[in-house]
Design an enzyme around this catalytic site. Structure first.
Site, PDB file in Angstrom:
ATOM      1  N   GLN A 141      20.464 120.427 -31.312  1.00 55.58           N
ATOM      2  CA  GLN A 141      19.512 120.209 -32.394  1.00 55.58           C
ATOM      3  C   GLN A 141      18.249 121.047 -32.252  1.00 55.58           C
ATOM      4  OE1 GLN A 141      19.040 115.989 -31.040  1.00 55.58           O
ATOM      5  NE2 GLN A 141      16.887 116.286 -31.608  1.00 55.58           N
ATOM      6  N   CYS A 147      18.219 114.370 -34.604  1.00 58.39           N
ATOM      7  CA  CYS A 147      19.324 113.697 -33.909  1.00 58.39           C
ATOM      8  C   CYS A 147      20.118 112.807 -34.851  1.00 58.39           C
ATOM      9  CB  CYS A 147      18.789 112.886 -32.737  1.00 58.39           C
ATOM     10  SG  CYS A 147      17.614 111.591 -33.214  1.00 58.39           S
ATOM     11  N   HIS A 284      16.681 107.577 -30.523  1.00 56.24           N
ATOM     12  CA  HIS A 284      17.579 108.727 -30.508  1.00 56.24           C
ATOM     13  C   HIS A 284      18.949 108.354 -31.068  1.00 56.24           C
ATOM     14  CE1 HIS A 284      18.979 112.635 -29.390  1.00 56.24           C
ATOM     15  NE2 HIS A 284      19.758 112.216 -28.405  1.00 56.24           N
ATOM     16  N   ASN A 305      26.075 113.882 -27.101  1.00 57.64           N
ATOM     17  CA  ASN A 305      24.670 114.116 -27.412  1.00 57.64           C
ATOM     18  C   ASN A 305      24.530 115.414 -28.211  1.00 57.64           C
ATOM     19  OD1 ASN A 305      21.912 113.757 -27.456  1.00 57.64           O
ATOM     20  ND2 ASN A 305      21.652 113.716 -25.239  1.00 57.64           N
TER      21      ASN A 305
END
Length: 341
Positions: A141, A147, A284, A305
């Site tokens: 990102q 996110c 997040h 992630n």
């Protein structure tokens, strides 16, 4: 009081020895700094870091040394099941890191209730949606609090593959640029449920190739937005504060989850099952793409992630599963949701 020559000699010798000790300590400190700076230079070369001037470089070196000491101290703890490393974020304070890399806004007084279609699902002992071809490569990102878009896209890529047999990398940038009329505000943060709702109302979402990621807020490309490579019909929330419910959901498809990813342990995580201290201030968005049990018997969630493949276990983190807290470790079971085909 008069000093004899012998007394004067003794005093002089003591002074010399004391100065020598100070000098040795100073030399040792300088040597330690020199060695640390050498490691810093190697780290800069590895990650291609470029600074504006020598002052910024020196300031970042101080932060690097602090993070290095933290990593060494943490990794010496034999009770921890995970390791930290001087990864690409080692020259950032934790405040700087979380400000640029997190961006989940969370439900605000949400009263939405839904039925949970996976309530009676059979749950296999382990699941890894990567092995079933439902997960795209890890993305990054960048210095953008998007996110939420990556989490939502990861879940939509999964359900699209499960329903069509085609794994398509979808566009986070379309959400960043075009989904800006409500809670979602591009690099300033957003919410996965709202991203799902945008795609429903827009009748689909384009591919990453046709609407590539730039890591900055941009003007919505209406032509690219009109292209639809995938669509969803709805979205549902996983019953809150239940790892059992989340397990049933992840057993059936990749799931968007929110976590508290603040703290140096998350920033510098390298490998192993994360069992670190964290709160439930969800900040997040990530994607749960599986679960399993480690060799030592520790149950874990497999989480994708969006901090690049150099972070963690090639972009993934394994987080301890079945903990005492109702919301799961770092609140992973508090606000999970998923798109429906």
């Amino acid at each position: 009081m008069e000093f004899t020559n012998q007394s004067k000699c003794i005093c002089s010798l003591a002074l010399v020895l004391m100065l020598a000790a100070w000098s040795s300590e100073a030399t040792s400190r300088s040597l330690q700094d020199a060695l640390a700076y050498g490691r810093y230079e190697q780290w800069i070369a590895r990650y291609g870091r470029v600074y504006n001037d020598i002052n910024e470089k020196e300031e970042r070196f101080k932060i690097f040394k602090d993070n290095e000491a933290f990593v060494e101290s943490s990794n010496k703890d034999g009770n921890k099941l995970y390791k930290l490393s001087l990864n690409q974020f080692a020259d950032l304070t934790n405040e700087e890191f979380t400000a640029s890399r997190n961006g989940f806004k969370g439900h605000e007084c949400s009263t939405k209730t839904t039925t949970f279609k996976y309530e009676n699902s059979t749950v296999p002992a382990t699941m890894d949606w990567r092995k079933k071809g439902a997960v795209t490569p890890v993305k990054d990102q960048g210095q953008c609090g998007s996110c939420w878009a990556f989490s939502a896209v990861g879940a939509m890529e999964g359900i699209t593959q499960l329903t069509t047999g085609k794994l398509i990398s979808l566009s986070e940038q379309e959400l960043v640029d075009c989904d800006v009329k409500g809670v979602d505000q591009g690099c300033a943060g957003g919410l996965m449920d709202d991203a799902f709702q945008f795609v429903i109302q827009n009748h689909g979402i384009n591919t990453e190739a046709n609407y590539p990621y730039t890591a900055v807020d941009g003007t919505c490309n209406a032509k690219a937005e009109a292209g639809h490579a995938a669509t969803i019909t709805g979205h549902e929330d996983v019953p809150a504060n239940s790892e059992i419910a989340l397990l049933k959901a992840v057993a059936n498809q990749p799931i968007s989850v929110a976590i508290d990813a603040s703290g140096y342990d998350f920033q510098l995580y390298s490998s192993g099952v994360f069992t670190g201290t964290c709160g439930t201030e969800l900040d997040h968005g990530v994607t749960a793409v599986g679960y399993g049990v480690s060799a030592d018997g520790t149950k874990y969630w497999l989480v994708k992630n969006s901090w690049g493949a150099q972070w963690g276990e090639e972009g993934y983190i394994r987080m301890q599963r079945d903990v005492a807290a109702p919301g799961g470790l770092c609140g992973i079971a508090m606000e999970a949701s998923y798109p429906t085909a």
